[in-house]
Design a protein around this motif. Structure first.
Motif, PDB file in Angstrom:
ATOM      1  N   LEU A   1       0.832  -1.193   0.000  1.00  0.00           N
ATOM      2  CA  LEU A   1       0.000   0.000   0.000  1.00  0.00           C
ATOM      3  C   LEU A   1       0.869   1.246   0.000  1.00  0.00           C
ATOM      4  CD1 LEU A   1      -2.660  -1.090   2.626  1.00  0.00           C
ATOM      5  CD2 LEU A   1      -2.860  -1.157   0.160  1.00  0.00           C
ATOM      6  N   ASP A   2       0.348   2.301  -0.594  1.00  0.00           N
ATOM      7  CA  ASP A   2       1.044   3.588  -0.615  1.00  0.00           C
ATOM      8  C   ASP A   2       1.007   4.177   0.787  1.00  0.00           C
ATOM      9  OD1 ASP A   2       2.090   6.085  -1.065  1.00  0.00           O
ATOM     10  OD2 ASP A   2       0.430   6.793  -2.307  1.00  0.00           O
TER      11      ASP A   2
ATOM     12  N   GLY B   1       1.920  -1.210   9.267  1.00  0.00           N
ATOM     13  CA  GLY B   1       3.288  -0.828   8.953  1.00  0.00           C
ATOM     14  C   GLY B   1       3.830  -1.648   7.795  1.00  0.00           C
ATOM     15  N   ALA B   2       4.976  -1.240   7.276  1.00  0.00           N
ATOM     16  CA  ALA B   2       5.646  -1.923   6.162  1.00  0.00           C
ATOM     17  C   ALA B   2       4.719  -2.099   4.956  1.00  0.00           C
ATOM     18  CB  ALA B   2       6.206  -3.275   6.615  1.00  0.00           C
ATOM     19  N   GLY B   3       3.826  -1.116   4.738  1.00  0.00           N
ATOM     20  CA  GLY B   3       2.944  -1.177   3.575  1.00  0.00           C
ATOM     21  C   GLY B   3       1.822  -2.201   3.678  1.00  0.00           C
ATOM     22  N   LYS B   4       1.550  -2.682   4.888  1.00  0.00           N
ATOM     23  CA  LYS B   4       0.480  -3.677   5.087  1.00  0.00           C
ATOM     24  C   LYS B   4      -0.657  -3.058   5.885  1.00  0.00           C
ATOM     25  CE  LYS B   4       3.361  -7.762   4.932  1.00  0.00           C
ATOM     26  NZ  LYS B   4       3.734  -8.993   5.604  1.00  0.00           N
ATOM     27  N   ALA B   5      -1.878  -3.488   5.552  1.00  0.00           N
ATOM     28  CA  ALA B   5      -3.057  -3.034   6.293  1.00  0.00           C
ATOM     29  C   ALA B   5      -4.069  -4.167   6.346  1.00  0.00           C
ATOM     30  CB  ALA B   5      -3.672  -1.810   5.636  1.00  0.00           C
ATOM     31  N   LEU B   6      -4.748  -4.255   7.474  1.00  0.00           N
ATOM     32  CA  LEU B   6      -5.814  -5.236   7.639  1.00  0.00           C
ATOM     33  C   LEU B   6      -7.137  -4.508   7.464  1.00  0.00           C
ATOM     34  CD1 LEU B   6      -6.184  -8.266   8.467  1.00  0.00           C
ATOM     35  CD2 LEU B   6      -6.779  -7.375  10.719  1.00  0.00           C
TER      36      LEU B   6
ATOM     37  N   THR C   1      -1.107  10.675   4.312  1.00  0.00           N
ATOM     38  CA  THR C   1      -1.486  10.679   5.726  1.00  0.00           C
ATOM     39  C   THR C   1      -2.669   9.726   5.901  1.00  0.00           C
ATOM     40  OG1 THR C   1      -3.135  12.430   5.512  1.00  0.00           O
ATOM     41  CG2 THR C   1      -0.839  13.117   5.943  1.00  0.00           C
ATOM     42  N   PRO C   2      -2.929   9.271   7.118  1.00  0.00           N
ATOM     43  CA  PRO C   2      -4.094   8.414   7.341  1.00  0.00           C
ATOM     44  C   PRO C   2      -5.399   9.064   6.858  1.00  0.00           C
ATOM     45  CG  PRO C   2      -2.648   8.300   9.222  1.00  0.00           C
ATOM     46  CD  PRO C   2      -2.106   9.383   8.323  1.00  0.00           C
TER      47      PRO C   2
ATOM     48  N   GLN D   1      -5.747  11.172   4.397  1.00  0.00           N
ATOM     49  CA  GLN D   1      -5.754  11.096   2.932  1.00  0.00           C
ATOM     50  C   GLN D   1      -6.079   9.685   2.461  1.00  0.00           C
ATOM     51  OE1 GLN D   1      -1.737  12.620   2.471  1.00  0.00           O
ATOM     52  NE2 GLN D   1      -2.485  14.531   1.559  1.00  0.00           N
ATOM     53  N   ARG D   2      -5.555   8.688   3.154  1.00  0.00           N
ATOM     54  CA  ARG D   2      -5.849   7.289   2.791  1.00  0.00           C
ATOM     55  C   ARG D   2      -7.340   7.007   2.893  1.00  0.00           C
ATOM     56  NH1 ARG D   2      -1.286   4.197   6.345  1.00  0.00           N
ATOM     57  NH2 ARG D   2       0.441   5.505   5.696  1.00  0.00           N
ATOM     58  N   LEU D   3      -7.960   7.491   3.979  1.00  0.00           N
ATOM     59  CA  LEU D   3      -9.407   7.282   4.138  1.00  0.00           C
ATOM     60  C   LEU D   3     -10.188   8.007   3.056  1.00  0.00           C
ATOM     61  CD1 LEU D   3     -10.264   7.390   7.949  1.00  0.00           C
ATOM     62  CD2 LEU D   3     -10.295   5.451   6.401  1.00  0.00           C
ATOM     63  N   SER D   4      -9.782   9.214   2.748  1.00  0.00           N
ATOM     64  CA  SER D   4     -10.451   9.988   1.704  1.00  0.00           C
ATOM     65  C   SER D   4     -10.352   9.278   0.357  1.00  0.00           C
ATOM     66  CB  SER D   4      -9.842  11.388   1.625  1.00  0.00           C
ATOM     67  OG  SER D   4     -10.466  12.124   0.609  1.00  0.00           O
ATOM     68  N   THR D   5      -9.176   8.752   0.036  1.00  0.00           N
ATOM     69  CA  THR D   5      -8.982   8.013  -1.217  1.00  0.00           C
ATOM     70  C   THR D   5      -9.851   6.765  -1.237  1.00  0.00           C
ATOM     71  OG1 THR D   5      -6.719   8.834  -1.427  1.00  0.00           O
ATOM     72  CG2 THR D   5      -7.254   6.813  -2.636  1.00  0.00           C
ATOM     73  N   LEU D   6      -9.889   6.044  -0.120  1.00  0.00           N
ATOM     74  CA  LEU D   6     -10.727   4.850  -0.038  1.00  0.00           C
ATOM     75  C   LEU D   6     -12.196   5.210  -0.240  1.00  0.00           C
ATOM     76  CD1 LEU D   6     -11.169   1.843   0.464  1.00  0.00           C
ATOM     77  CD2 LEU D   6     -11.105   2.323   2.919  1.00  0.00           C
ATOM     78  N   ALA D   7     -12.665   6.282   0.401  1.00  0.00           N
ATOM     79  CA  ALA D   7     -14.061   6.713   0.238  1.00  0.00           C
ATOM     80  C   ALA D   7     -14.348   7.066  -1.216  1.00  0.00           C
ATOM     81  CB  ALA D   7     -14.366   7.901   1.155  1.00  0.00           C
ATOM     82  N   GLU D   8     -13.423   7.735  -1.879  1.00  0.00           N
ATOM     83  CA  GLU D   8     -13.606   8.076  -3.293  1.00  0.00           C
ATOM     84  C   GLU D   8     -13.687   6.828  -4.159  1.00  0.00           C
ATOM     85  OE1 GLU D   8     -14.318  10.964  -4.884  1.00  0.00           O
ATOM     86  OE2 GLU D   8     -14.549  11.717  -2.839  1.00  0.00           O
ATOM     87  N   ASN D   9     -12.847   5.845  -3.875  1.00  0.00           N
ATOM     88  CA  ASN D   9     -12.892   4.577  -4.617  1.00  0.00           C
ATOM     89  C   ASN D   9     -14.213   3.847  -4.397  1.00  0.00           C
ATOM     90  OD1 ASN D   9     -10.332   5.023  -5.644  1.00  0.00           O
ATOM     91  ND2 ASN D   9      -9.319   3.770  -4.089  1.00  0.00           N
ATOM     92  N   LEU D  10     -14.692   3.851  -3.159  1.00  0.00           N
ATOM     93  CA  LEU D  10     -15.970   3.197  -2.857  1.00  0.00           C
ATOM     94  C   LEU D  10     -17.125   3.911  -3.557  1.00  0.00           C
ATOM     95  CD1 LEU D  10     -15.413   2.477   0.939  1.00  0.00           C
ATOM     96  CD2 LEU D  10     -15.567   0.775  -0.896  1.00  0.00           C
ATOM     97  N   LYS D  11     -17.040   5.234  -3.609  1.00  0.00           N
ATOM     98  CA  LYS D  11     -18.083   6.026  -4.269  1.00  0.00           C
ATOM     99  C   LYS D  11     -18.210   5.637  -5.739  1.00  0.00           C
ATOM    100  CE  LYS D  11     -19.551  10.827  -4.797  1.00  0.00           C
ATOM    101  NZ  LYS D  11     -19.209  12.225  -4.503  1.00  0.00           N
ATOM    102  N   ARG D  12     -17.077   5.310  -6.363  1.00  0.00           N
ATOM    103  CA  ARG D  12     -17.085   4.921  -7.781  1.00  0.00           C
ATOM    104  C   ARG D  12     -17.580   3.496  -7.994  1.00  0.00           C
ATOM    105  NH1 ARG D  12     -12.310   7.894  -7.745  1.00  0.00           N
ATOM    106  NH2 ARG D  12     -10.990   6.042  -7.598  1.00  0.00           N
ATOM    107  N   THR D  13     -17.440   2.643  -6.992  1.00  0.00           N
ATOM    108  CA  THR D  13     -17.741   1.228  -7.189  1.00  0.00           C
ATOM    109  C   THR D  13     -19.030   0.742  -6.526  1.00  0.00           C
ATOM    110  OG1 THR D  13     -16.380   0.585  -5.286  1.00  0.00           O
ATOM    111  CG2 THR D  13     -15.305   0.635  -7.447  1.00  0.00           C
ATOM    112  N   LYS D  14     -19.579   1.495  -5.602  1.00  0.00           N
ATOM    113  CA  LYS D  14     -20.777   1.043  -4.882  1.00  0.00           C
ATOM    114  C   LYS D  14     -21.968   1.920  -5.235  1.00  0.00           C
ATOM    115  CE  LYS D  14     -18.377  -1.268  -1.175  1.00  0.00           C
ATOM    116  NZ  LYS D  14     -18.835  -2.628  -1.104  1.00  0.00           N
TER     117      LYS D  14
END
Length: 175
Positions: A77-78, A141-146, A82-83, A85-98
């Protein structure tokens, strides 16, 4: 008549004093994702290898939907954002797909496990079924997220939220 009223009162008192035992949650150690958690004892856990996710499912299908929680470990993961920004990007992606996506809340916090986390709560529809979803992202950390995603029919959200919270609140790195 007095005897009947007294009998009804006794039955009501007995029922009120009866302890209802709540089933203890099951414990699960997921070595593939390096986490452990608890989940409701009547739910099932199933590894979906083709999707690389663990699926926890309620035993009940209501309103054409089975309440569930997906757990997925993502890598590469990039981490330059910032956290927030990551949430904002995720929300934008969800907006396009859901379909019908509507963000209800978004926050960055420290999870009970001590890991930095983000949370999105949103509504959308899937195959005509109005859903509410809660997505918690634990940045490991290390580019990993659950990613832990709980989904229920919107009209039944308050019924299933406490059951899904068993998972959300107990998830930890495996010891």
């Amino acid at each position: 008549m007095k005897r009947t009223v007294a009998m009804i009162a006794l039955i009501c008192i007995t029922m009120a004093c009866t302890k209802h035992e709540v089933a203890q949650p099951k414990k699960y150690v997921d070595s593939k994702r390096g986490v452990q958690f608890e989940y409701p004892s009547d739910w099932t856990a199933e590894e979906l290898s083709e999707q690389n996710v663990l699926l926890l499912s309620s035993p009940i299908m209501e309103a054409n939907w089975q309440t569930n929680v997906f757990i997925e470990l993502r890598s590469n993961l990039d981490t330059s954002q910032t956290p927030e920004q990551r949430l904002s990007t995720l929300a934008e992606n969800l907006k396009r797909t859901k379909s019908g996506f509507a963000l209800q809340s978004s926050r960055v916090f420290t999870h009970a496990s001590g890991v930095p986390a983000g949370e999105l709560i949103y509504t959308h529809s899937s195959q005509g079924v109005p859903l509410t979803e809660r997505e918690v992202i634990l940045w490991l950390g290390a580019g990993k997220a659950l990613f832990v995603n709980g989904s229920a029919v919107t009209a039944l959200w308050s019924k299933y939220e406490p059951q899904m919270n068993v998972v959300f609140d107990s998830i930890r790195r495996a010891s």
